[in-house]
Design a protein around this motif. Structure first.
Motif, PDB file in Angstrom:
ATOM      1  N   HIS A  97       0.833  -1.201   0.000  1.00  0.00           N
ATOM      2  CA  HIS A  97       0.000   0.000   0.000  1.00  0.00           C
ATOM      3  C   HIS A  97       0.873   1.260   0.000  1.00  0.00           C
ATOM      4  O   HIS A  97       0.634   2.199  -0.753  1.00  0.00           O
ATOM      5  CB  HIS A  97      -0.939  -0.027   1.212  1.00  0.00           C
ATOM      6  N   HIS A 101       1.492   4.325  -3.051  1.00  0.00           N
ATOM      7  CA  HIS A 101       1.515   5.795  -2.991  1.00  0.00           C
ATOM      8  C   HIS A 101       2.722   6.346  -3.758  1.00  0.00           C
ATOM      9  O   HIS A 101       2.621   7.361  -4.449  1.00  0.00           O
ATOM     10  CB  HIS A 101       1.625   6.279  -1.543  1.00  0.00           C
ATOM     11  N   CYS A 203      -5.602   9.262   2.845  1.00  0.00           N
ATOM     12  CA  CYS A 203      -5.759   7.806   2.789  1.00  0.00           C
ATOM     13  C   CYS A 203      -6.087   7.238   4.163  1.00  0.00           C
ATOM     14  O   CYS A 203      -5.541   7.652   5.171  1.00  0.00           O
ATOM     15  CB  CYS A 203      -4.492   7.148   2.259  1.00  0.00           C
ATOM     16  N   HIS A 207      -0.111   1.666   6.502  1.00  0.00           N
ATOM     17  CA  HIS A 207       1.133   2.043   5.833  1.00  0.00           C
ATOM     18  C   HIS A 207       2.320   1.727   6.724  1.00  0.00           C
ATOM     19  O   HIS A 207       2.157   1.553   7.930  1.00  0.00           O
ATOM     20  CB  HIS A 207       1.136   3.544   5.514  1.00  0.00           C
TER      21      HIS A 207
END
Ligand SMILES: [Zn+2]
Length: 238
Positions: A97, A101, A203, A207
């Motif tokens: 994830h 980005h 978001c 992360h």
């Protein structure tokens, strides 16, 4: 989107909870460090233990304010339980994830503001992003694996900050996705993931704290999906 326990305490993997509601194969708990998934990201998995037994937690089903933790089998635990998040699964998903980005930032820069139209982050170490990219040479997209891996190797800090949703709306590029932008929290805040000097993006997913925690990736395939959309598939390098 509420502020999740997994966002407040990202290192919390094991904790106690009380069953608030149960049915065969599912429970609602007083608290949970599980991420429920969303925006293309799969939920956390793990297990639950109670006085009468133990079961795998295979996913989360969101029903209004309630998170039904789905269990393997048809047990219906009650009372006090212990919950454990699968740390390897969390790391795989959070890594891909976070890397998505970084990829998004390079696509946005390389192809003059190209937007994400969809994303999927799987638990098996693979993912995909769809971009609105008409008339682009797929080899140029594939070549972005190199700068993405450079950001992983450099070890860049990743921070979550909350900003006023009204401010975020006027900060161009902050809510970049066309379809996966998360809604604000009940108090009007937007969660921003800031990969220092690389990307800033609203978001609600999980992360890493630093890009250096991820393995390097390969872009395994770039496919044309319709006239505008490119589907970029990526996975950890073996
Ligand atoms: Zn994210």
């Amino acid at each position: 989107m509420a502020i999740y326990l997994c966002h407040e305490q990202p290192d919390l993997y094991v904790h106690d909870a009380t069953v608030l509601d149960s049915r065969p194969g599912a429970v609602v708990l007083s608290r949970s460090a599980f991420h429920p998934g969303g925006g293309g990201q799969v939920s956390d998995i793990g297990d639950i233990e109670w006085s009468g037994g133990r079961a795998a937690v295979t996913g989360i089903e969101i029903d209004g304010d309630q998170w039904w933790h789905l269990l393997a089998g048809d047990a219906a635990p009650t009372g006090e339980v212990q919950l454990r998040v699968d740390a390897d699964h969390r790391l795989r998903v959070a890594s891909l994830h976070t890397v998505s980005h970084v990829l998004n930032a390079f696509v946005f820069a390389e192809f003059a503001g190209a937007l994400v139209t969809g994303a999927q982050i799987n638990g098996d170490g693979s993912g995909r992003m769809d971009f609105d990219l008409p008339e682009v040479d797929n080899d140029r997209v594939r070549a972005l694996a190199a700068p993405v891996n450079e950001v992983i190797a450099r070890g860049v800090d990743v921070r979550a900050v909350y900003v006023d949703a009204g401010d975020a709306a006027i900060n161009a590029g902050l809510v970049r996705s066309m379809s996966v932008a998360p809604p604000p929290t009940p108090d009007g805040k937007l969660r921003i993931i800031d990969i220092e000097g690389v990307d800033r993006q609203a978001c609600g997913g999980t992360h890493l704290a630093n890009t250096g925690q991820s393995r390097s990736i390969v872009i395994s395939k770039v496919e044309n999906k319709g006239r505008h959309n490119r589907r970029v598939r990526f996975a950890f390098a073996s």
